[in-house]
Design a protein around this motif. Structure first.
Motif, PDB file in Angstrom:
ATOM      1  N   GLN A  56      -7.989  12.808 -20.011  1.00 22.38           N
ATOM      2  CA  GLN A  56      -7.208  13.710 -20.867  1.00 22.38           C
ATOM      3  C   GLN A  56      -5.693  13.651 -20.655  1.00 22.38           C
ATOM      4  OE1 GLN A  56      -8.936  14.783 -23.213  1.00 22.38           O
ATOM      5  NE2 GLN A  56     -10.620  16.149 -22.698  1.00 22.38           N
ATOM      6  N   SER A  57      -5.188  12.846 -19.706  1.00 22.59           N
ATOM      7  CA  SER A  57      -3.752  12.849 -19.434  1.00 22.59           C
ATOM      8  C   SER A  57      -2.927  12.298 -20.592  1.00 22.59           C
ATOM      9  CB  SER A  57      -3.455  12.047 -18.162  1.00 22.59           C
ATOM     10  OG  SER A  57      -3.912  10.710 -18.283  1.00 22.59           O
ATOM     11  N   GLY A  58      -3.468  11.319 -21.332  1.00 24.66           N
ATOM     12  CA  GLY A  58      -2.721  10.723 -22.433  1.00 24.66           C
ATOM     13  C   GLY A  58      -2.382  11.704 -23.529  1.00 24.66           C
ATOM     14  N   GLU A 305      -8.882  -2.286 -30.865  1.00 30.31           N
ATOM     15  CA  GLU A 305      -8.129  -3.197 -29.998  1.00 30.31           C
ATOM     16  C   GLU A 305      -7.989  -2.587 -28.599  1.00 30.31           C
ATOM     17  OE1 GLU A 305      -6.062  -3.409 -34.119  1.00 30.31           O
ATOM     18  OE2 GLU A 305      -6.926  -1.867 -32.805  1.00 30.31           O
ATOM     19  N   LEU A 306      -7.900  -3.453 -27.608  1.00 27.68           N
ATOM     20  CA  LEU A 306      -7.688  -3.001 -26.237  1.00 27.68           C
ATOM     21  C   LEU A 306      -6.298  -2.384 -26.135  1.00 27.68           C
ATOM     22  CD1 LEU A 306      -9.178  -6.101 -24.382  1.00 27.68           C
ATOM     23  CD2 LEU A 306     -10.337  -3.986 -25.077  1.00 27.68           C
ATOM     24  N   ASP A 307      -6.244  -1.148 -25.621  1.00 25.28           N
ATOM     25  CA  ASP A 307      -5.000  -0.389 -25.587  1.00 25.28           C
ATOM     26  C   ASP A 307      -4.876   0.275 -24.216  1.00 25.28           C
ATOM     27  OD1 ASP A 307      -2.715   1.028 -26.140  1.00 25.28           O
ATOM     28  OD2 ASP A 307      -3.669   2.455 -27.509  1.00 25.28           O
ATOM     29  N   ALA A 308      -4.190  -0.402 -23.284  1.00 26.50           N
ATOM     30  CA  ALA A 308      -4.110   0.043 -21.887  1.00 26.50           C
ATOM     31  C   ALA A 308      -5.512   0.221 -21.305  1.00 26.50           C
ATOM     32  CB  ALA A 308      -3.294   1.323 -21.759  1.00 26.50           C
ATOM     33  N   PRO A 309      -6.318  -0.842 -21.324  1.00 28.42           N
ATOM     34  CA  PRO A 309      -7.692  -0.725 -20.825  1.00 28.42           C
ATOM     35  C   PRO A 309      -7.710  -0.538 -19.313  1.00 28.42           C
ATOM     36  CG  PRO A 309      -7.167  -3.022 -21.238  1.00 28.42           C
ATOM     37  CD  PRO A 309      -5.991  -2.215 -21.736  1.00 28.42           C
ATOM     38  N   SER A 310      -8.486   0.421 -18.847  1.00 24.21           N
ATOM     39  CA  SER A 310      -8.496   0.731 -17.422  1.00 24.21           C
ATOM     40  C   SER A 310      -9.791   0.335 -16.731  1.00 24.21           C
ATOM     41  CB  SER A 310      -8.250   2.227 -17.207  1.00 24.21           C
ATOM     42  OG  SER A 310      -9.223   2.986 -17.908  1.00 24.21           O
ATOM     43  N   GLU A 311     -10.885   0.266 -17.463  1.00 28.20           N
ATOM     44  CA  GLU A 311     -12.151  -0.143 -16.846  1.00 28.20           C
ATOM     45  C   GLU A 311     -13.093  -0.643 -17.931  1.00 28.20           C
ATOM     46  OE1 GLU A 311     -13.226   1.635 -13.273  1.00 28.20           O
ATOM     47  OE2 GLU A 311     -15.317   1.944 -13.788  1.00 28.20           O
ATOM     48  N   CYS A 312     -14.022  -1.518 -17.518  1.00 24.61           N
ATOM     49  CA  CYS A 312     -15.042  -1.981 -18.453  1.00 24.61           C
ATOM     50  C   CYS A 312     -16.353  -2.151 -17.697  1.00 24.61           C
ATOM     51  CB  CYS A 312     -14.620  -3.291 -19.132  1.00 24.61           C
ATOM     52  SG  CYS A 312     -14.383  -4.690 -18.009  1.00 24.61           S
ATOM     53  N   ILE A 313     -17.441  -2.140 -18.440  1.00 24.27           N
ATOM     54  CA  ILE A 313     -18.754  -2.270 -17.828  1.00 24.27           C
ATOM     55  C   ILE A 313     -19.688  -2.998 -18.792  1.00 24.27           C
ATOM     56  CG2 ILE A 313     -19.681  -0.071 -18.683  1.00 24.27           C
ATOM     57  CD1 ILE A 313     -20.869   0.330 -15.838  1.00 24.27           C
ATOM     58  N   LYS A 318     -23.427  -6.283 -24.253  1.00 25.71           N
ATOM     59  CA  LYS A 318     -22.190  -5.649 -24.695  1.00 25.71           C
ATOM     60  C   LYS A 318     -21.344  -5.267 -23.480  1.00 25.71           C
ATOM     61  CE  LYS A 318     -24.150  -3.487 -28.867  1.00 25.71           C
ATOM     62  NZ  LYS A 318     -24.435  -2.181 -29.532  1.00 25.71           N
ATOM     63  N   VAL A 319     -20.034  -5.287 -23.677  1.00 29.54           N
ATOM     64  CA  VAL A 319     -19.102  -4.793 -22.668  1.00 29.54           C
ATOM     65  C   VAL A 319     -18.361  -3.609 -23.275  1.00 29.54           C
ATOM     66  CG1 VAL A 319     -17.088  -5.306 -21.241  1.00 29.54           C
ATOM     67  CG2 VAL A 319     -18.831  -7.057 -21.614  1.00 29.54           C
ATOM     68  N   TYR A 320     -18.396  -2.492 -22.557  1.00 24.35           N
ATOM     69  CA  TYR A 320     -17.760  -1.257 -23.007  1.00 24.35           C
ATOM     70  C   TYR A 320     -16.453  -1.083 -22.239  1.00 24.35           C
ATOM     71  CZ  TYR A 320     -22.415  -0.376 -24.904  1.00 24.35           C
ATOM     72  OH  TYR A 320     -23.612  -0.477 -25.591  1.00 24.35           O
ATOM     73  N   VAL A 321     -15.394  -0.718 -22.961  1.00 22.77           N
ATOM     74  CA  VAL A 321     -14.059  -0.689 -22.369  1.00 22.77           C
ATOM     75  C   VAL A 321     -13.412   0.682 -22.571  1.00 22.77           C
ATOM     76  CG1 VAL A 321     -11.821  -1.833 -22.205  1.00 22.77           C
ATOM     77  CG2 VAL A 321     -13.822  -3.124 -23.012  1.00 22.77           C
ATOM     78  N   SER A 322     -12.973   1.296 -21.471  1.00 23.94           N
ATOM     79  CA  SER A 322     -12.217   2.546 -21.543  1.00 23.94           C
ATOM     80  C   SER A 322     -10.739   2.219 -21.714  1.00 23.94           C
ATOM     81  CB  SER A 322     -12.405   3.356 -20.260  1.00 23.94           C
ATOM     82  OG  SER A 322     -13.728   3.815 -20.150  1.00 23.94           O
ATOM     83  N   ASN A 323     -10.149   2.736 -22.771  1.00 24.34           N
ATOM     84  CA  ASN A 323      -8.709   2.576 -23.002  1.00 24.34           C
ATOM     85  C   ASN A 323      -8.014   3.873 -22.591  1.00 24.34           C
ATOM     86  OD1 ASN A 323      -8.694  -0.099 -24.455  1.00 24.34           O
ATOM     87  ND2 ASN A 323     -10.055   1.053 -25.805  1.00 24.34           N
ATOM     88  N   ILE A 324      -7.446   3.894 -21.384  1.00 22.81           N
ATOM     89  CA  ILE A 324      -6.880   5.149 -20.885  1.00 22.81           C
ATOM     90  C   ILE A 324      -5.624   5.545 -21.641  1.00 22.81           C
ATOM     91  CG2 ILE A 324      -5.507   4.090 -19.046  1.00 22.81           C
ATOM     92  CD1 ILE A 324      -6.382   6.509 -17.277  1.00 22.81           C
ATOM     93  N   ASP A 325      -4.892   4.565 -22.194  1.00 19.81           N
ATOM     94  CA  ASP A 325      -3.796   4.828 -23.128  1.00 19.81           C
ATOM     95  C   ASP A 325      -2.770   5.806 -22.558  1.00 19.81           C
ATOM     96  OD1 ASP A 325      -2.352   4.519 -25.420  1.00 19.81           O
ATOM     97  OD2 ASP A 325      -3.628   5.798 -26.674  1.00 19.81           O
ATOM     98  N   THR A 326      -2.248   5.493 -21.368  1.00 22.81           N
ATOM     99  CA  THR A 326      -1.239   6.336 -20.730  1.00 22.81           C
ATOM    100  C   THR A 326       0.110   5.629 -20.690  1.00 22.81           C
ATOM    101  OG1 THR A 326      -2.028   5.491 -18.601  1.00 22.81           O
ATOM    102  CG2 THR A 326      -2.842   7.646 -19.300  1.00 22.81           C
ATOM    103  N   GLN A 331       3.232   0.238 -22.076  1.00 27.08           N
ATOM    104  CA  GLN A 331       2.152   1.033 -22.646  1.00 27.08           C
ATOM    105  C   GLN A 331       2.628   2.450 -22.947  1.00 27.08           C
ATOM    106  OE1 GLN A 331      -0.269  -0.542 -23.606  1.00 27.08           O
ATOM    107  NE2 GLN A 331      -1.161  -1.944 -22.112  1.00 27.08           N
ATOM    108  N   THR A 332       2.329   2.913 -24.164  1.00 24.32           N
ATOM    109  CA  THR A 332       2.749   4.245 -24.597  1.00 24.32           C
ATOM    110  C   THR A 332       1.565   4.964 -25.233  1.00 24.32           C
ATOM    111  OG1 THR A 332       4.977   3.407 -25.069  1.00 24.32           O
ATOM    112  CG2 THR A 332       4.376   5.529 -26.024  1.00 24.32           C
ATOM    113  N   PRO A 333       1.262   6.188 -24.810  1.00 26.86           N
ATOM    114  CA  PRO A 333       0.124   6.908 -25.399  1.00 26.86           C
ATOM    115  C   PRO A 333       0.358   7.222 -26.868  1.00 26.86           C
ATOM    116  CG  PRO A 333       1.394   8.350 -23.965  1.00 26.86           C
ATOM    117  CD  PRO A 333       1.928   6.971 -23.759  1.00 26.86           C
ATOM    118  N   ASP A 334      -0.725   7.295 -27.607  1.00 30.84           N
ATOM    119  CA  ASP A 334      -0.663   7.624 -29.020  1.00 30.84           C
ATOM    120  C   ASP A 334      -1.881   8.460 -29.369  1.00 30.84           C
ATOM    121  OD1 ASP A 334      -2.895   5.711 -29.717  1.00 30.84           O
ATOM    122  OD2 ASP A 334      -1.397   4.257 -29.034  1.00 30.84           O
TER     123      ASP A 334
END
Length: 345
Positions: A56-58, A305-313, A318-326, A331-334
């Motif tokens: 939730q920081s972004g 699109e990947l946007d400040a990706p922080s982790e994937c699994i 399939k590969v799931y990607v968390s985009n922390i977007d901070t 990198q700028t949050p949106d």
């Protein structure tokens, strides 16, 4: 402790293998709802769901931090609302993992909230009959608790900054589940703490973030991402959790940083380049790095699109990607907050 200068290099540091890059898509074909922002840590639970922390920081913590989960049918749902840290009145979850006791452990990185040192920690989400019943603090005193993993009867937590003043040093703490059930909150004290099993330096002066993602392979070998130097470090531990050998698995060519880490059933590392919007697979046997997907910086991520990706699994194909977007460097949050999905086959 072990200094970075003692590491040998396993890889040949050859040029990154080039392949046809995959195109990430939005999870469920849509952006996250406005109440969910900055997804980060991920783990696969005993039920086959992917669990992820919603930092939730972004979005400035307009909503409480939560643990979400992704069903086998790729449906996103809430799992648990996390209690806040008394230092800031916020919870800032990053890494998450299920341990051998059936409970979930969550790192709370308070450096996202304020500059008070030693205010971060680790929380346990108590699970009963498959449902979360409460969150309770089990470790305090971290500067920047980050990635978290488990092996046997222990959990391991990356400390991205040990608070040293002369050099940027980070490390990994090890805790047994027995000592975390004593009823008292443990407090770590940095260099010299008996729970600190390893430490190393980050040489890149421009990116003073060290230990980040970490994971074990099927043989119990520990791998740790050095974010600032874009290196994967390899540690062999004995039964007491002491380091008996270490080396640099690879300098991930083509990657500017290495953030979160997960290892799949084939002993391949899956990791993200936060700074350069990329996802890569790294062979733990050879250190060979293959970039799977990459997008420009900056980007809104509104189409997956990947946007400040922080982790994937990886789950199945399939590969799931968390985009922390901070906010960090370019990198700028949106307002476009998303989990990306990469189809491998």
């Amino acid at each position: 402790m072990f200094a970075a200068a003692a590491f040998g290099c396993l890889c040949s540091c050859a040029e990154t293998p080039q392949n046809e890059l995959k195109t990430p898509q939005l999870l469920g074909g849509k952006l996250l709802d406005a109440q969910y922002a900055s997804p980060d840590g991920m783990t696969i639970g005993p039920d086959g769901y992917i669990y992820l922390s919603m930092n939730q920081s972004g979005a400035g913590w307009k909503h409480p931090a939560k643990i979400m989960r992704i069903s086998p049918n790729d449906e996103l749902e809430e799992f648990f609302e996390l209690p806040v840290n008394t230092y800031s009145g916020k919870c800032s979850p990053l890494g998450i993992v299920f341990a051998a006791d059936g409970n979930m452990y969550v790192s709370d990185n308070q450096s996202f909230c304020h500059n008070v040192p030693n205010s971060a920690g680790v929380m346990r989400v108590v699970i009963e009959n498959g449902k979360p019943v409460r969150g309770e603090w089990v470790v305090s005193g971290f500067n920047m608790s980050n990635g978290i993993t488990q092996w046997g009867n222990c959990i391991y937590v990356a400390e991205s900054n040990l608070g040293t003043t002369d050099k940027h040093t980070s490390g990994v703490y090890r805790f047994t589940l027995d000592e975390l059930t004593s009823g008292d909150t443990l407090k770590v004290t940095g260099p010299g703490d008996p729970h600190l099993i390893l430490s190393f330096e980050t040489r890149n002066p421009d990116h003073k973030v060290g230990a980040n993602g970490l994971a074990f392979d099927s043989k119990g070998v520990l791998y740790v991402n050095n974010f600032g130097d874009a290196e994967v470090l390899k540690f062999v531990l004995n039964e007491q959790g002491q380091v008996v050998s270490q080396e640099v698995l690879c300098k991930a060519e083509g990657m500017l940083s290495l953030d979160g880490m997960q290892i799949d059933e084939d002993d391949n590392i899956w990791t993200t380049d936060y700074r350069n919007n990329a996802v890569a697979m790294i062979d733990t046997r050879t250190g060979e790095t293959t970039i799977i997907a990459q997008n420009e910086v900056p980007v809104t991520g509104e189409n997956g699109e990947l946007d400040a990706p922080s982790e994937c699994i990886r789950r199945s194909d399939k590969v799931y990607v968390s985009n922390i977007d901070t906010q960090y460097e370019r990198q700028t949050p949106d307002s476009a907050q998303a989990v990306s999905v990469i189809q491998l086959k």
